[in-house]
Design an enzyme around this catalytic site. Structure first.
Site, PDB file in Angstrom:
ATOM      1  N   SER A 127       3.389  -2.201  10.521  1.00 57.13           N
ATOM      2  CA  SER A 127       4.856  -2.231  10.644  1.00 57.13           C
ATOM      3  C   SER A 127       5.410  -3.511  10.344  1.00 57.13           C
ATOM      4  CB  SER A 127       5.153  -2.079  12.167  1.00 57.13           C
ATOM      5  OG  SER A 127       4.657  -0.695  12.538  1.00 57.13           O
ATOM      6  N   GLU A 135      -6.861   4.713   7.694  1.00 56.64           N
ATOM      7  CA  GLU A 135      -6.433   6.074   7.562  1.00 56.64           C
ATOM      8  C   GLU A 135      -7.741   6.938   6.956  1.00 56.64           C
ATOM      9  OE1 GLU A 135      -2.822   5.553   5.519  1.00 56.64           O
ATOM     10  OE2 GLU A 135      -1.981   4.990   7.401  1.00 56.64           O
ATOM     11  N   GLY A 160       2.781  -1.220   4.292  1.00 59.71           N
ATOM     12  CA  GLY A 160       2.985   0.377   3.994  1.00 59.71           C
ATOM     13  C   GLY A 160       4.336   0.662   3.844  1.00 59.71           C
ATOM     14  N   GLY A 161       4.803   1.296   4.985  1.00 59.71           N
ATOM     15  CA  GLY A 161       6.171   1.903   4.696  1.00 59.71           C
ATOM     16  C   GLY A 161       7.150   0.859   4.054  1.00 59.71           C
ATOM     17  N   HIS A 218      -9.564   1.386   4.993  1.00 63.69           N
ATOM     18  CA  HIS A 218      -8.219   1.539   5.458  1.00 63.69           C
ATOM     19  C   HIS A 218      -8.396   2.512   6.765  1.00 63.69           C
ATOM     20  CE1 HIS A 218      -4.061   2.753   6.092  1.00 63.69           C
ATOM     21  NE2 HIS A 218      -3.843   1.404   5.872  1.00 63.69           N
ATOM     22  N   ASN A 252       0.807  -1.245  -0.125  1.00 62.71           N
ATOM     23  CA  ASN A 252      -0.093   0.069   0.109  1.00 62.71           C
ATOM     24  C   ASN A 252       0.903   1.326  -0.198  1.00 62.71           C
ATOM     25  OD1 ASN A 252      -1.700   1.966   0.526  1.00 62.71           O
ATOM     26  ND2 ASN A 252      -2.420   1.463   2.382  1.00 62.71           N
ATOM     27  N   TRP A 253       0.861   2.104  -1.029  1.00 65.34           N
ATOM     28  CA  TRP A 253       1.786   2.971  -1.191  1.00 65.34           C
ATOM     29  C   TRP A 253       1.165   4.375  -0.618  1.00 65.34           C
ATOM     30  CZ3 TRP A 253       3.820   1.998  -7.137  1.00 65.34           C
ATOM     31  CH2 TRP A 253       4.816   0.835  -6.856  1.00 65.34           C
ATOM     32  N   LYS A 254       0.013   4.451  -0.269  1.00 67.05           N
ATOM     33  CA  LYS A 254      -0.530   5.539   0.332  1.00 67.05           C
ATOM     34  C   LYS A 254      -0.267   6.754  -0.699  1.00 67.05           C
ATOM     35  CE  LYS A 254       0.047   3.290   4.760  1.00 67.05           C
ATOM     36  NZ  LYS A 254      -0.054   3.426   6.103  1.00 67.05           N
ATOM     37  N   GLY A 299       2.308   2.109  10.949  1.00 64.97           N
ATOM     38  CA  GLY A 299       3.529   3.305  10.794  1.00 64.97           C
ATOM     39  C   GLY A 299       4.090   3.691  12.075  1.00 64.97           C
ATOM     40  N   GLU A 353      -5.853  -4.662  10.679  1.00 60.78           N
ATOM     41  CA  GLU A 353      -4.615  -3.716  10.772  1.00 60.78           C
ATOM     42  C   GLU A 353      -4.734  -3.005  12.079  1.00 60.78           C
ATOM     43  OE1 GLU A 353      -2.569  -2.671   6.870  1.00 60.78           O
ATOM     44  OE2 GLU A 353      -4.230  -1.478   7.150  1.00 60.78           O
TER      45      GLU A 353
HETATM   46  P1  13P Z   1       2.941   0.134   7.774  1.00 57.54           P
HETATM   47  O1  13P Z   1       3.478  -0.919   7.268  1.00 57.54           O
HETATM   48  O2  13P Z   1       3.617   1.360   7.453  1.00 57.54           O
HETATM   49  O3  13P Z   1       2.733   0.343   9.129  1.00 57.54           O
HETATM   50  O4  13P Z   1       1.616   0.402   7.168  1.00 57.54           O
HETATM   51  C1  13P Z   1       0.448  -0.474   7.322  1.00 57.54           C
HETATM   52  C2  13P Z   1      -0.702  -0.095   6.383  1.00 57.54           C
HETATM   53  O5  13P Z   1      -1.467   0.860   6.693  1.00 57.54           O
HETATM   54  C3  13P Z   1      -1.078  -0.852   5.369  1.00 57.54           C
HETATM   55  O6  13P Z   1      -2.022  -0.684   4.704  1.00 57.54           O
END
Ligand code: 13P
Length: 254
Positions: free
Chosen positions: A218, A102, A239-240, A100, A8-10, A179, A173
């Site tokens: 994470s 966020e 994510g990251g 998600h 997920n590149w957000k 994050g 999640e």
């Molecule tokens: P991180 O891997 O950066 O914690 O993010 C997880 C995420 O939100 C994937 O959708």
């Protein structure tokens, strides 16, 4: 059931950066014998077509899929700023994220609205990853089951009971692990995933065992190998650590 490893590149990456990372991922993972895995890149809207061009050119289609991070629950209309399932399919998207954390917490999306997106996206031909998860306050006040159950009931309210199990994936999640570098512990993950499996069974008594539950929060190259082996963990949503081809590929191959 194939394990799914998803990036997920957000709100990161220009088209050029997205193309470079996609090409790097293709190079690193597609030659490997990983018949039991599939991969999805959830790219920002503006990079979808560029990523699709790379994926199509490399004929990577059967293992590496493209996804969008959000969708609006209507075919078309006066919804300024929104993107419909038809538009995503037109950019070669096979998958979309719904709910998600966020979007739930920063943009105020309700469980019910997420349910509309989930049902409409599935009906339109997209496959859906429905994201659920509790905040730290909710967990510490003993509300894990109530929160996940509420998000699932509303998220699945209009989804047909006979949906093909491979088309609907759940991503657990925990908000406090996203994050933050604080990955949930193995016991916490197994407990939550077992709970999600029981909740899925209530909705889909026939297919529940064939529906995938991803863990997200994470995930890193160093912990992916251990996470993917846990009971009821059928994949990872990253994510990251998915931003760089090298690091995502190490997770994908873990
Ligand atoms: P991180 O891997 O950066 O914690 O993010 C997880 C995420 O939100 C994937 O959708």
């Amino acid at each position: 059931m194939k394990k799914m490893i998803a990036a997920n590149w957000k709100m990161y990456k220009t088209r050029r950066e997205a193309v470079q990372t996609t090409a790097g991922i293709i190079t690193n993972i597609l030659g490997k014998r990983l018949e039991d895995r599939e991969f999805v890149i959830f790219a920002p809207f503006t990079a979808l077509q560029s990523c699709a061009d790379v994926l199509n050119a490399e004929a990577s289609g059967s293992r590496l899929f493209l996804g969008a991070q959000d969708v609006y629950p209507a075919g078309e209309g006066a919804f300024t700023g929104e993107i419909s399932p038809v538009m995503l399919l037109d950019c070669s998207c096979a998958w979309v994220l719904a709910g998600h954390s966020e979007r739930r917490h920063l943009l105020g999306e309700s469980d019910e609205f997420i349910g509309k997106k989930t049902a409409f996206a599935l009906e339109s031909g997209l496959n859906v990853v429905l994201c659920i998860g509790e905040t730290l306050v909710e967990r510490e006040s003993g509300q894990l089951e109530r929160v996940l159950s509420g998000q699932m009931s509303a998220g699945l309210a209009a989804v047909p009971k006979d949906i093909k199990p491979s088309r609907l994936v759940f991503a657990y999640e925990p908000v406090w692990a996203i994050g933050t570098g604080k990955v949930a512990g193995s016991e916490e993950i197994m407990e939550a995933h077992a709970l999600v499996r029981r909740l899925i069974k209530n909705f889909f008594p026939l297919q529940y065992a064939h529906m995938r539950i991803l863990y997200g929060g994470s995930v890193k190259p160093d912990n992916a190998g251990q996470l993917i082996k846990l009971d009821n963990v059928d994949g990872l949503l990253v994510g990251g650590a998915s931003m760089e081809a090298e690091s995502f590929s190490r997770i994908a191959l873990a």
